[in-house]
Design a protein around this motif. Structure first.
Motif, PDB file in Angstrom:
ATOM      1  N   ASP A  74       0.850  -1.320   0.153  1.00  0.00           N
ATOM      2  CA  ASP A  74       0.031  -0.019   0.107  1.00  0.00           C
ATOM      3  C   ASP A  74       0.813   1.162  -0.168  1.00  0.00           C
ATOM      4  OD1 ASP A  74      -2.507   0.999   0.008  1.00  0.00           O
ATOM      5  OD2 ASP A  74      -2.692   1.216   1.853  1.00  0.00           O
ATOM      6  N   THR A  77      -0.313   2.100  -3.979  1.00  0.00           N
ATOM      7  CA  THR A  77      -1.712   2.694  -3.848  1.00  0.00           C
ATOM      8  C   THR A  77      -2.084   3.530  -2.772  1.00  0.00           C
ATOM      9  OG1 THR A  77      -1.960   0.758  -2.536  1.00  0.00           O
ATOM     10  CG2 THR A  77      -2.876   0.252  -4.714  1.00  0.00           C
ATOM     11  N   ASN A 106      -1.721  -1.856   5.258  1.00  0.00           N
ATOM     12  CA  ASN A 106      -2.842  -0.619   4.713  1.00  0.00           C
ATOM     13  C   ASN A 106      -2.569   0.866   5.256  1.00  0.00           C
ATOM     14  OD1 ASN A 106      -5.437   0.935   4.637  1.00  0.00           O
ATOM     15  ND2 ASN A 106      -5.830  -0.530   3.349  1.00  0.00           N
ATOM     16  N   SER A 233      -6.878  -1.344  -2.442  1.00  0.00           N
ATOM     17  CA  SER A 233      -5.774  -2.317  -2.748  1.00  0.00           C
ATOM     18  C   SER A 233      -6.153  -3.387  -2.298  1.00  0.00           C
ATOM     19  CB  SER A 233      -4.306  -1.927  -1.923  1.00  0.00           C
ATOM     20  OG  SER A 233      -3.592  -2.775  -2.182  1.00  0.00           O
TER      21      SER A 233
END
Length: 399
Positions: A74, A77, A106, A233
């Motif tokens: 991540d 993204t 994340n 993602s």
């Protein structure tokens, strides 16, 4: 080959832990290769929507990226998400895993779980996996998962949550937040199959198992009544596109519910390291995947994102001699299918500078020593290059 993939997963984990999140600075000329449009039927609709939001329109543009470890960290993204939300507004996060995945991250979410276990479709093949390929199950009644924002100052308002789960009873889980327990009466419509439960809550919230016979898939997190951008993602370390074959056919229903305006397919690196590569099977799988996306998201544009540059770590000789065995055929196949299926295409290798450019990126601390993964700075720089090409494609200024 299995040992190589395991080493790549370990390297990715080490990079995530070791990389700095410092500002990238301006020490690299930032000129991307541009987004090639081979005639995507929804490209103009995507452009119009993003321009409308930039001019104050009350809409949400949802971008969903499927991929491998390059997306699972991540950083790429996340960098794209930050740039788009600064430009268009923060509409939320989109799809997230049901709990923390070891070795992945994340940028927006933190999970704290107790007495829950996680199965991944990358290592398990005999479960009925939903979209994303993860299933969380409680070890006992009372097991909990706390879902929190990494940066809670980004939103103090309410969030619309869609949670995918499979349960035998209506009261298989409970949801609590700082205001108390939510009323989930009639939230579940059918038992024993994957279904979506929707509720509205402030962050953070807690999921508690009231029954051990419950399974959680992914969650969709969207800010209530907030226009702007969402970048999801959906990725797994070590994944190949064929991982979709391990998911329940019902997962396409979840894909439809995302209402994605742009779907990015970022697979290819793990396929590139296959010593024996079935190009025909890969071609058929990629074509089928694109057509299934179109069937479920008829208004979405689709973009194939090539694998970034990579080299065999301990090989010697010319650039070609050190290229992963199936890299060129993977990339050529993706390009040919982008043309034949009339979708969008972005050449990540070209953005890095072409073949063997990863060596230069490594010398600038933009790529790892495994010559496959990038550092956090390298992924963020790649995201910035892609964002600038996307803004140029859409017809919006970068700032």
């Amino acid at each position: 080959m299995k040992a190589l993939r395991n080493s790549l997963l370990i390297a990715a984990t080490l990079l995530i832990a070791a990389c700095s999140a410092d500002d990238l600075g301006d020490y690299r000329q930032e000129i991307g290769p541009g987004i090639t449009d081979f005639g995507d039927r929804n490209a103009n609709q995507l452009k119009a929507k993003m321009r409308n939001i930039a001019q104050g329109g009350n809409q949400v543009v949802a971008i969903t990226q499927f991929g491998d470890s390059h997306a699972a960290a991540d950083f790429f993204t996340g960098g794209l998400r930050d740039s788009l939300q600064e430009k268009l507004g923060n509409a939320g996060i989109g799809w997230v895993t049901p709990m923390d995945v070891r070795g992945q991250r994340n940028a927006e979410m933190t999970w704290r779980s107790s007495q829950w276990n996680l199965a991944s479709s990358r290592t398990v093949s005999d479960l009925d996996f939903p979209m994303g390929g993860y299933i969380a199950t409680p070890a006992r009644i009372g097991g909990s998962i706390d879902v929190t924002l990494t940066n809670p100052e980004k939103s103090q308002g309410l969030w619309n949550v869609r949670m995918v789960l499979k349960a035998r009873h209506h009261d298989a889980i409970s949801i609590t937040n700082d205001r108390g327990q939510l009323n989930l009466t009639n939230a579940l419509s059918g038992m024993g199959r994957w279904q979506t439960m929707s509720f509205r809550t402030p962050m953070p919230f807690r999921v508690t198992a009231e029954d051990t016979n419950v399974e959680l898939g992914g969650m969709w997190l969207q800010q209530n009544n907030q226009p702007g951008a969402i970048v999801s993602s959906i990725a797994t370390n070590g994944a190949q596109l064929s991982i979709w074959n391990r998911w329940s056919p019902e997962w396409y229903t979840e894909l439809s519910a995302t209402n994605s305006d742009l779907v990015i397919l970022e697979y290819g690196t793990n396929e590139a390291f296959n010593d024996v590569f079935d190009a025909d099977a890969y071609r058929r799988n990629l074509v089928d995947s694109i057509r299934n996306i179109r069937m479920r998201l008829p208004n979405a544009a689709i973009l194939l994102l090539s694998p970034p540059d990579a080299l065999l770590r301990n090989a010697s000789g010319s650039c070609q001699d050190r290229t992963p065995p199936s890299y060129e055929i993977v990339k050529q196949t993706q390009y040919a299918i982008a043309r034949s299926e009339r979708v969008l295409y972005w050449d990540w290798q070209q953005a890095m500078g072409g073949p063997c450019s990863i060596e230069k990126w490594e010398s600038e601390e933009l790529a790892g020593r495994d010559k496959v993964h990038l550092t956090s700075q390298g992924y963020k720089l790649s995201a910035r290059l892609f964002y600038r090409d996307l803004m140029s494609f859409v017809g919006l200024p970068q700032k």
